[in-house]
Design a protein around this motif. Structure first.
Motif, PDB file in Angstrom:
ATOM      1  N   ASP A  41       0.839  -1.199   0.000  1.00  0.00           N
ATOM      2  CA  ASP A  41       0.000   0.000   0.000  1.00  0.00           C
ATOM      3  C   ASP A  41       0.874   1.249   0.000  1.00  0.00           C
ATOM      4  O   ASP A  41       1.270   1.758   1.051  1.00  0.00           O
ATOM      5  CB  ASP A  41      -0.913  -0.021   1.229  1.00  0.00           C
ATOM      6  N   PHE A  42       1.178   1.747  -1.189  1.00  0.00           N
ATOM      7  CA  PHE A  42       2.018   2.946  -1.313  1.00  0.00           C
ATOM      8  C   PHE A  42       1.236   4.207  -0.965  1.00  0.00           C
ATOM      9  O   PHE A  42       1.809   5.193  -0.503  1.00  0.00           O
ATOM     10  CB  PHE A  42       2.598   3.031  -2.726  1.00  0.00           C
ATOM     11  N   LYS A  43      -0.065   4.154  -1.146  1.00  0.00           N
ATOM     12  CA  LYS A  43      -0.908   5.304  -0.789  1.00  0.00           C
ATOM     13  C   LYS A  43      -0.841   5.570   0.708  1.00  0.00           C
ATOM     14  O   LYS A  43      -0.843   6.720   1.155  1.00  0.00           O
ATOM     15  CB  LYS A  43      -2.352   5.063  -1.226  1.00  0.00           C
ATOM     16  N   GLU A  44      -0.757   4.514   1.510  1.00  0.00           N
ATOM     17  CA  GLU A  44      -0.654   4.683   2.959  1.00  0.00           C
ATOM     18  C   GLU A  44       0.629   5.426   3.329  1.00  0.00           C
ATOM     19  O   GLU A  44       0.628   6.302   4.203  1.00  0.00           O
ATOM     20  CB  GLU A  44      -0.692   3.323   3.665  1.00  0.00           C
ATOM     21  N   ILE A  45       1.720   5.090   2.647  1.00  0.00           N
ATOM     22  CA  ILE A  45       2.992   5.784   2.903  1.00  0.00           C
ATOM     23  C   ILE A  45       2.852   7.264   2.587  1.00  0.00           C
ATOM     24  O   ILE A  45       3.251   8.131   3.382  1.00  0.00           O
ATOM     25  CB  ILE A  45       4.129   5.144   2.086  1.00  0.00           C
ATOM     26  N   VAL A  46       2.275   7.567   1.436  1.00  0.00           N
ATOM     27  CA  VAL A  46       2.086   8.963   1.034  1.00  0.00           C
ATOM     28  C   VAL A  46       1.238   9.709   2.066  1.00  0.00           C
ATOM     29  O   VAL A  46       1.528  10.855   2.420  1.00  0.00           O
ATOM     30  CB  VAL A  46       1.449   9.038  -0.370  1.00  0.00           C
ATOM     31  N   SER A  47       0.201   9.054   2.560  1.00  0.00           N
ATOM     32  CA  SER A  47      -0.708   9.714   3.500  1.00  0.00           C
ATOM     33  C   SER A  47      -0.053  10.004   4.847  1.00  0.00           C
ATOM     34  O   SER A  47      -0.487  10.906   5.573  1.00  0.00           O
ATOM     35  CB  SER A  47      -1.959   8.850   3.713  1.00  0.00           C
ATOM     36  N   LYS A  48       1.015   9.280   5.180  1.00  0.00           N
ATOM     37  CA  LYS A  48       1.657   9.445   6.486  1.00  0.00           C
ATOM     38  C   LYS A  48       2.953  10.266   6.436  1.00  0.00           C
ATOM     39  O   LYS A  48       3.509  10.588   7.478  1.00  0.00           O
ATOM     40  CB  LYS A  48       1.923   8.075   7.118  1.00  0.00           C
ATOM     41  N   LEU A  49       3.406  10.583   5.225  1.00  0.00           N
ATOM     42  CA  LEU A  49       4.566  11.460   5.094  1.00  0.00           C
ATOM     43  C   LEU A  49       4.122  12.916   5.164  1.00  0.00           C
ATOM     44  O   LEU A  49       2.995  13.249   4.796  1.00  0.00           O
ATOM     45  CB  LEU A  49       5.278  11.208   3.762  1.00  0.00           C
ATOM     46  N   GLU A  50       5.019  13.777   5.607  1.00  0.00           N
ATOM     47  CA  GLU A  50       4.696  15.204   5.730  1.00  0.00           C
ATOM     48  C   GLU A  50       5.328  15.974   4.578  1.00  0.00           C
ATOM     49  O   GLU A  50       6.542  15.931   4.378  1.00  0.00           O
ATOM     50  CB  GLU A  50       5.212  15.749   7.055  1.00  0.00           C
ATOM     51  N   LEU A  51       4.489  16.665   3.816  1.00  0.00           N
ATOM     52  CA  LEU A  51       4.980  17.523   2.742  1.00  0.00           C
ATOM     53  C   LEU A  51       5.402  18.852   3.347  1.00  0.00           C
ATOM     54  O   LEU A  51       4.581  19.585   3.888  1.00  0.00           O
ATOM     55  CB  LEU A  51       3.887  17.729   1.683  1.00  0.00           C
ATOM     56  N   LYS A  52       6.696  19.176   3.256  1.00  0.00           N
ATOM     57  CA  LYS A  52       7.204  20.408   3.864  1.00  0.00           C
ATOM     58  C   LYS A  52       7.270  21.550   2.861  1.00  0.00           C
ATOM     59  O   LYS A  52       7.375  22.711   3.228  1.00  0.00           O
ATOM     60  CB  LYS A  52       8.594  20.159   4.471  1.00  0.00           C
ATOM     61  N   ASP A  53       7.264  21.231   1.575  1.00  0.00           N
ATOM     62  CA  ASP A  53       7.273  22.234   0.512  1.00  0.00           C
ATOM     63  C   ASP A  53       6.597  21.584  -0.680  1.00  0.00           C
ATOM     64  O   ASP A  53       5.981  20.534  -0.550  1.00  0.00           O
ATOM     65  CB  ASP A  53       8.714  22.648   0.194  1.00  0.00           C
ATOM     66  N   HIS A  54       6.704  22.174  -1.851  1.00  0.00           N
ATOM     67  CA  HIS A  54       6.119  21.535  -3.031  1.00  0.00           C
ATOM     68  C   HIS A  54       6.798  20.206  -3.315  1.00  0.00           C
ATOM     69  O   HIS A  54       6.197  19.291  -3.866  1.00  0.00           O
ATOM     70  CB  HIS A  54       6.229  22.453  -4.254  1.00  0.00           C
ATOM     71  N   ILE A  55       8.103  20.107  -2.955  1.00  0.00           N
ATOM     72  CA  ILE A  55       8.857  18.865  -3.099  1.00  0.00           C
ATOM     73  C   ILE A  55       9.590  18.606  -1.786  1.00  0.00           C
ATOM     74  O   ILE A  55      10.300  19.475  -1.289  1.00  0.00           O
ATOM     75  CB  ILE A  55       9.892  18.942  -4.240  1.00  0.00           C
ATOM     76  N   THR A  56       9.392  17.417  -1.224  1.00  0.00           N
ATOM     77  CA  THR A  56      10.066  17.052   0.021  1.00  0.00           C
ATOM     78  C   THR A  56      10.871  15.782  -0.195  1.00  0.00           C
ATOM     79  O   THR A  56      10.327  14.768  -0.647  1.00  0.00           O
ATOM     80  CB  THR A  56       9.037  16.813   1.148  1.00  0.00           C
ATOM     81  N   LEU A  63      11.182   6.955   6.225  1.00  0.00           N
ATOM     82  CA  LEU A  63      10.324   5.802   5.939  1.00  0.00           C
ATOM     83  C   LEU A  63      10.250   4.858   7.136  1.00  0.00           C
ATOM     84  O   LEU A  63       9.176   4.373   7.499  1.00  0.00           O
ATOM     85  CB  LEU A  63      10.856   5.037   4.722  1.00  0.00           C
ATOM     86  N   LEU A  64      11.407   4.609   7.733  1.00  0.00           N
ATOM     87  CA  LEU A  64      11.454   3.669   8.852  1.00  0.00           C
ATOM     88  C   LEU A  64      10.702   4.182  10.076  1.00  0.00           C
ATOM     89  O   LEU A  64      10.262   3.398  10.926  1.00  0.00           O
ATOM     90  CB  LEU A  64      12.913   3.374   9.214  1.00  0.00           C
ATOM     91  N   ALA A  65      10.531   5.496  10.164  1.00  0.00           N
ATOM     92  CA  ALA A  65       9.839   6.074  11.316  1.00  0.00           C
ATOM     93  C   ALA A  65       8.315   5.961  11.216  1.00  0.00           C
ATOM     94  O   ALA A  65       7.607   6.203  12.194  1.00  0.00           O
ATOM     95  CB  ALA A  65      10.224   7.551  11.457  1.00  0.00           C
ATOM     96  N   LEU A  66       7.810   5.588  10.041  1.00  0.00           N
ATOM     97  CA  LEU A  66       6.359   5.516   9.855  1.00  0.00           C
ATOM     98  C   LEU A  66       5.775   4.273  10.518  1.00  0.00           C
ATOM     99  O   LEU A  66       6.331   3.182  10.438  1.00  0.00           O
ATOM    100  CB  LEU A  66       6.021   5.497   8.361  1.00  0.00           C
ATOM    101  N   GLY A  72       1.298  -1.565   4.074  1.00  0.00           N
ATOM    102  CA  GLY A  72       2.171  -0.402   4.019  1.00  0.00           C
ATOM    103  C   GLY A  72       3.621  -0.784   4.221  1.00  0.00           C
ATOM    104  O   GLY A  72       4.523  -0.239   3.567  1.00  0.00           O
ATOM    105  N   ASN A  73       3.851  -1.758   5.091  1.00  0.00           N
ATOM    106  CA  ASN A  73       5.221  -2.217   5.348  1.00  0.00           C
ATOM    107  C   ASN A  73       5.800  -2.918   4.122  1.00  0.00           C
ATOM    108  O   ASN A  73       6.988  -2.758   3.807  1.00  0.00           O
ATOM    109  CB  ASN A  73       5.255  -3.158   6.557  1.00  0.00           C
TER     110      ASN A  73
END
Length: 232
Positions: A41-56, A63-66, A72-73
């Protein structure tokens, strides 16, 4: 191997990382695809990452901190493995969470951003690797389906006005500002979308390259959806 890229003379299709990096570009073949149908589930990874700018930029530690589900794993392990394979090969892969790239519309008559069809250039022998794990995927296009923008008379005339210098320096001016890297699709052009999950290697413009550089572009992002992109 049966897939959407089979039979396309521009694209070589392989089934392992070893084949991906050891297959030679030849003739009109300037893109090689490690064709994969990825689990997880790559969408789950995207949903849990934080976008800090237009490109992060996303590090392995990010990744390991999620805290992820089993699916998702699975996705995380695939990304980490791809990063390690490319690093061990000697490349410098970057994983980006991407909302959008900067647009270059200042001149009006020519665009030189990544949404414009372009080739990559390097002074040394190298290739571009990319994989879209989530979101819209890039396009490539056959070299005989495009025209170099600097050869289009109306654009060339505007560039001459912009240059406003000695004629013998005009070609250097076009290279210095990367105008010569960008291409316009011909009316009959048929782009190929690179799809999600496949790891690609595409030819770069450099002195030792025997094949033509691969003309490609970034996609317009899907509304409200981030891209997760590996590139190097």
């Amino acid at each position: 191997m049966s897939n959407t890229f089979s039979g396309n003379p521009q694209i070589g299709v392989v089934s392992s990382f070893s084949e991906l990096v050891n297959t030679h570009f030849q003739g009109i073949m300037n893109a090689i695809c490690w064709h994969r149908n990825l689990a997880g589930d790559f969408k789950e990874i995207v949903s849990k990452l934080e976008l800090k700018d237009h490109i992060t930029e996303v590090s392995p530690d990010d990744l390991l901190a999620l805290n992820l589900s089993e699916e998702g794993n699975k996705a995380r392990e695939i990304i980490l493995n791809d990063l390690q394979l490319l690093t061990d090969f000697g490349a410098s892969p970057v994983l980006n969470l991407l909302k959008k790239y900067e647009r270059d519309e200042e001149l009006g008559f020519i665009s030189t951003d990544v949404y414009s069809y372009h080739v990559d250039r390097s002074p040394i022998g190298t290739d571009t690797f990319l994989c879209t794990y989530h979101g819209a995927a890039s396009d490539i296009i056959p070299n005989d389906h495009v025209e170099q923008k600097i050869l289009i008379p109306a654009i060339r005339e505007q560039l001459r006005k912009l240059h406003d210098g000695p004629e013998e320096e005009f070609e250097d001016f076009l290279k210095d500002y990367f105008f010569d890297l960008h291409y316009q699709p011909k009316p009959y052009a048929e782009p190929v979308n690179l799809g999600v999950g496949h790891l690609w290697r595409i030819a770069v413009d450099h002195p030792a390259q025997e094949a033509l550089p691969c003309v490609h572009r970034a996609p317009v992002e899907n509304d409200g959806e981030y891209r997760l992109l590996l590139i190097c």
